[in-house]
Write a protein that holds these residues in place. Structure first.
Motif, PDB file in Angstrom:
ATOM      1  N   GLY A 116      15.873  21.273 -20.410  1.00 56.48           N
ATOM      2  CA  GLY A 116      14.595  21.905 -20.078  1.00 56.48           C
ATOM      3  C   GLY A 116      13.633  21.963 -21.258  1.00 56.48           C
ATOM      4  O   GLY A 116      13.417  20.977 -21.980  1.00 56.48           O
ATOM      5  N   THR A 117      13.071  23.138 -21.443  1.00 56.92           N
ATOM      6  CA  THR A 117      12.109  23.342 -22.524  1.00 56.92           C
ATOM      7  C   THR A 117      12.739  23.038 -23.888  1.00 56.92           C
ATOM      8  O   THR A 117      12.087  22.477 -24.776  1.00 56.92           O
ATOM      9  N   SER A 118      13.991  23.399 -24.060  1.00 59.56           N
ATOM     10  CA  SER A 118      14.659  23.147 -25.347  1.00 59.56           C
ATOM     11  C   SER A 118      14.763  21.639 -25.610  1.00 59.56           C
ATOM     12  O   SER A 118      14.699  21.189 -26.763  1.00 59.56           O
ATOM     13  N   TYR A 119      14.904  20.868 -24.532  1.00 64.18           N
ATOM     14  CA  TYR A 119      14.905  19.400 -24.676  1.00 64.18           C
ATOM     15  C   TYR A 119      13.546  18.914 -25.197  1.00 64.18           C
ATOM     16  O   TYR A 119      13.466  18.037 -26.058  1.00 64.18           O
ATOM     17  N   ILE A 161      20.133  22.501 -29.088  1.00 63.10           N
ATOM     18  CA  ILE A 161      19.031  23.472 -29.071  1.00 63.10           C
ATOM     19  C   ILE A 161      19.165  24.281 -27.781  1.00 63.10           C
ATOM     20  O   ILE A 161      19.169  23.713 -26.680  1.00 63.10           O
ATOM     21  N   THR A 162      19.301  25.578 -27.921  1.00 59.31           N
ATOM     22  CA  THR A 162      19.460  26.413 -26.734  1.00 59.31           C
ATOM     23  C   THR A 162      19.017  27.845 -27.026  1.00 59.31           C
ATOM     24  O   THR A 162      19.523  28.465 -27.958  1.00 59.31           O
ATOM     25  N   GLN A 163      18.065  28.315 -26.255  1.00 54.37           N
ATOM     26  CA  GLN A 163      17.604  29.689 -26.413  1.00 54.37           C
ATOM     27  C   GLN A 163      18.775  30.654 -26.193  1.00 54.37           C
ATOM     28  O   GLN A 163      19.055  31.499 -27.018  1.00 54.37           O
ATOM     29  N   SER A 164      19.431  30.509 -25.050  1.00 53.44           N
ATOM     30  CA  SER A 164      20.458  31.479 -24.647  1.00 53.44           C
ATOM     31  C   SER A 164      21.778  31.277 -25.376  1.00 53.44           C
ATOM     32  O   SER A 164      22.547  32.224 -25.548  1.00 53.44           O
ATOM     33  N   GLY A 165      22.062  30.040 -25.749  1.00 51.15           N
ATOM     34  CA  GLY A 165      23.375  29.733 -26.321  1.00 51.15           C
ATOM     35  C   GLY A 165      24.469  29.706 -25.268  1.00 51.15           C
ATOM     36  O   GLY A 165      25.657  29.662 -25.578  1.00 51.15           O
ATOM     37  N   GLU A 166      24.076  29.713 -23.986  1.00 52.28           N
ATOM     38  CA  GLU A 166      25.067  29.772 -22.905  1.00 52.28           C
ATOM     39  C   GLU A 166      24.884  28.662 -21.871  1.00 52.28           C
ATOM     40  O   GLU A 166      25.576  28.665 -20.857  1.00 52.28           O
ATOM     41  N   THR A 167      23.971  27.754 -22.096  1.00 53.57           N
ATOM     42  CA  THR A 167      23.709  26.705 -21.092  1.00 53.57           C
ATOM     43  C   THR A 167      24.917  25.775 -20.990  1.00 53.57           C
ATOM     44  O   THR A 167      25.327  25.149 -21.977  1.00 53.57           O
ATOM     45  N   ALA A 168      25.478  25.686 -19.786  1.00 50.42           N
ATOM     46  CA  ALA A 168      26.760  24.989 -19.599  1.00 50.42           C
ATOM     47  C   ALA A 168      26.697  23.535 -20.078  1.00 50.42           C
ATOM     48  O   ALA A 168      27.604  23.073 -20.789  1.00 50.42           O
ATOM     49  N   ALA A 214      10.502  31.545 -17.570  1.00 48.70           N
ATOM     50  CA  ALA A 214       9.737  30.467 -18.216  1.00 48.70           C
ATOM     51  C   ALA A 214       9.740  30.689 -19.723  1.00 48.70           C
ATOM     52  O   ALA A 214       9.274  31.704 -20.227  1.00 48.70           O
ATOM     53  N   SER A 215      10.268  29.720 -20.416  1.00 47.79           N
ATOM     54  CA  SER A 215      10.435  29.857 -21.862  1.00 47.79           C
ATOM     55  C   SER A 215       9.106  29.610 -22.590  1.00 47.79           C
ATOM     56  O   SER A 215       8.420  28.622 -22.327  1.00 47.79           O
ATOM     57  N   THR A 216       8.745  30.497 -23.491  1.00 45.53           N
ATOM     58  CA  THR A 216       7.500  30.321 -24.261  1.00 45.53           C
ATOM     59  C   THR A 216       7.775  30.506 -25.753  1.00 45.53           C
ATOM     60  O   THR A 216       7.808  29.554 -26.514  1.00 45.53           O
ATOM     61  N   LYS A 305       4.941  23.653 -13.125  1.00 47.17           N
ATOM     62  CA  LYS A 305       5.725  23.497 -11.891  1.00 47.17           C
ATOM     63  C   LYS A 305       6.712  24.634 -11.706  1.00 47.17           C
ATOM     64  O   LYS A 305       6.926  25.100 -10.600  1.00 47.17           O
ATOM     65  N   GLU A 306       7.308  25.131 -12.799  1.00 47.10           N
ATOM     66  CA  GLU A 306       8.361  26.123 -12.566  1.00 47.10           C
ATOM     67  C   GLU A 306       7.836  27.476 -12.104  1.00 47.10           C
ATOM     68  O   GLU A 306       8.512  28.176 -11.381  1.00 47.10           O
ATOM     69  N   ILE A 307       6.611  27.848 -12.491  1.00 48.15           N
ATOM     70  CA  ILE A 307       6.159  29.179 -12.058  1.00 48.15           C
ATOM     71  C   ILE A 307       5.087  29.148 -10.970  1.00 48.15           C
ATOM     72  O   ILE A 307       4.871  30.148 -10.297  1.00 48.15           O
TER      73      ILE A 307
END
Ligand code: M6R
Length: 426
Positions: A116-119, A161-168, A214-216, A305-307
């Protein structure tokens, strides 16, 4: 899975922000662990039934950070928090940047994995690392990397790269790389999360809790971290000398106040609102940018698109002739990222091509750019910075544009349909 340890109450969630309004104490479950969670106590066992002692992490976020602080939505609050978040990310990483460095050595190639955004942050990271440190970089969607049998060994540094650190998918990609001997670096926002526990090294972003789906602010702080990493690596590899490194760093330090300046200009916010009002009933939108701002076109389209559930596509502006130009008509907004850059004249000719087909052009420009102003139906003016750093500034008006469109449409901006904040399943 993470367990929130409260007072006379405990919580089970996918990530910390979910229970942050109640507690900032977190216990992270590892794979193959079972927890019995009761009101007053939590016990953890392995699959053989042996009790395990687990550390309770104090997450350095306050409960008030999980409140809207007078903003209508978390997303708007988080957009406005970016100057602070970026400044904190710079100062929070000074110890390794200016001092001891990072403990990662002996790699001659970088692979970035994210979703997603991290990509999108990863795509910009490639420009940073290749240009400033001259190390080749590949960027993959984590969900593709994990199944494409990547060529990876101990000469590769894999950056997750991951905001949450939990993306599977991101965790699976990182684990695959690790099993092949690669060194791993997480760029992550959540202390104690799985990515930070499993990576060899972590660079933290200091965005604070990101509640909106939505990541900002996570995105702009990821870019900040990637820029710092590329500068550090460039200096270490003697691609940059001390003076050059310091000059880039000084420009980075100015970015928070530039974003603040833009966000504080009421006129500009009203302008973004006015443009959003003009286009909120659109069914499609096209975002175009070049070079380091091409991923900003992708990110602008993803935000919309996401929001707002409006179909949007992001493309490198130079690709327009190879397909997307067929979409242009008299109603679809075409959003150009057209700030100062080495390819600016090429972007200008792309704008002319859209205009010639009666497309409706909205351009993000630097102040007083009369040339692009004349060509565009609407413009949004942002302060000028180095081209490398311009994505961090340019994305902000696109976040606001998506926000106001979704709000005008009356959607639940912070909780868009079908989406989860942390995607902890495949
Ligand atoms: O927590 P992560 O950074 O790993 O999340 C990755 C994506 O799921 C995330 O960026 C998603 O695309 C956002 N909803 C975008 O706004």
């Amino acid at each position: 899975m993470v367990i929130g340890i409260g007072e006379g109450e405990n919580f089970i969630a996918s990530d910390v922000p979910a229970f942050l309004p109640y507690t900032n104490k977190a216990l992270f479950l590892d794979d193959f662990e079972i927890a019995i969670v009761e009101r007053e106590k939590v016990k953890v066992f392995d699959f053989e039934g042996n009790k395990k002692e687990k550390k309770v992490h104090m997450i350095p976020w306050s409960i008030t950070q999980a409140e809207k602080a007078g903003f209508k939505h978390f997303m708007l609050k988080e957009i406005f928090e970016q100057p602070r978040a970026i400044a904190d990310t710079i100062s929070g990483n000074l110890s390794w940047f200016k001092g001891d460095g990072l403990e990662i050595e002996n790699f001659n190639k970088v692979q970035i994995v994210a979703c997603g955004t991290s990509y999108h942050a990863g795509l910009i990271g490639k420009f940073y690392i290749e240009n400033l440190a001259k190390v080749p970089v590949e960027v993959d969607y984590a969900s593709e990397y994990r199944y494409r049998e990547p060529i990876v060994d101990n000469s590769v540094l894999v950056i997750a790269i991951t905001q949450s650190g939990e993306t599977a998918d991101t965790l699976a990609a990182m684990r695959l790389a690790k099993s092949k001997g690669a060194k791993t670096l997480a760029i992550c926002n959540v202390i104690g999360s799985t990515a930070t526990r499993e990576a060899d090294t972590t660079i933290y972003t200091y965005a604070g809790p990101e509640i909106s789906v939505a990541s900002t602010k996570a995105f702009t702080t990821q870019l900040t971290s990637l820029f710092l990493f590329a500068l550090w690596l460039g200096r270490k590899r003697k691609v940059l000398n001390e003076i050059e490194t310091e000059e880039y760093f000084k420009e980075l330090m100015k970015v928070p106040s530039k974003i603040e300046e833009f966000l504080n200009r009421e006129k500009e916010e009203e302008n973004v609102k006015k443009i959003s009002l003009e286009f909120y009933k659109s069914s499609d939108a096209l975002y175009l940018g070049r070079n380091v701002n091409y991923p900003i076109a992708l990110e602008g389209a993803l935000k919309l698109k996401e929001i707002s559930y409006i179909h949007a596509e992001g493309y490198p502006a130079g690709e327009m002739k190879h397909g997307p130009i067929a979409l242009i008509d008299e109603s679809m907004p075409v959003i150009f990222v057209a700030t100062e850059s080495k390819l600016k004249e090429k972007v200008v000719s792309n704008i002319e091509e859209v205009k010639a087909r009666k497309g409706r052009v909205i351009s993000v420009i630097n102040e007083e750019d009369e040339e692009v102003k004349k060509l565009s139906e609407f413009t949004i003016e942002v302060p000028k910075t180095l081209e490398f750093l311009s994505p961090i500034v340019n994305v902000v008006p696109l976040q606001l544009f998506a926000y106001y469109i979704a709000d005008f449409l009356g959607y639940d901006v912070d909780r868009p349909r079908n989406l989860a904040k942390s995607v902890t399943v495949e």
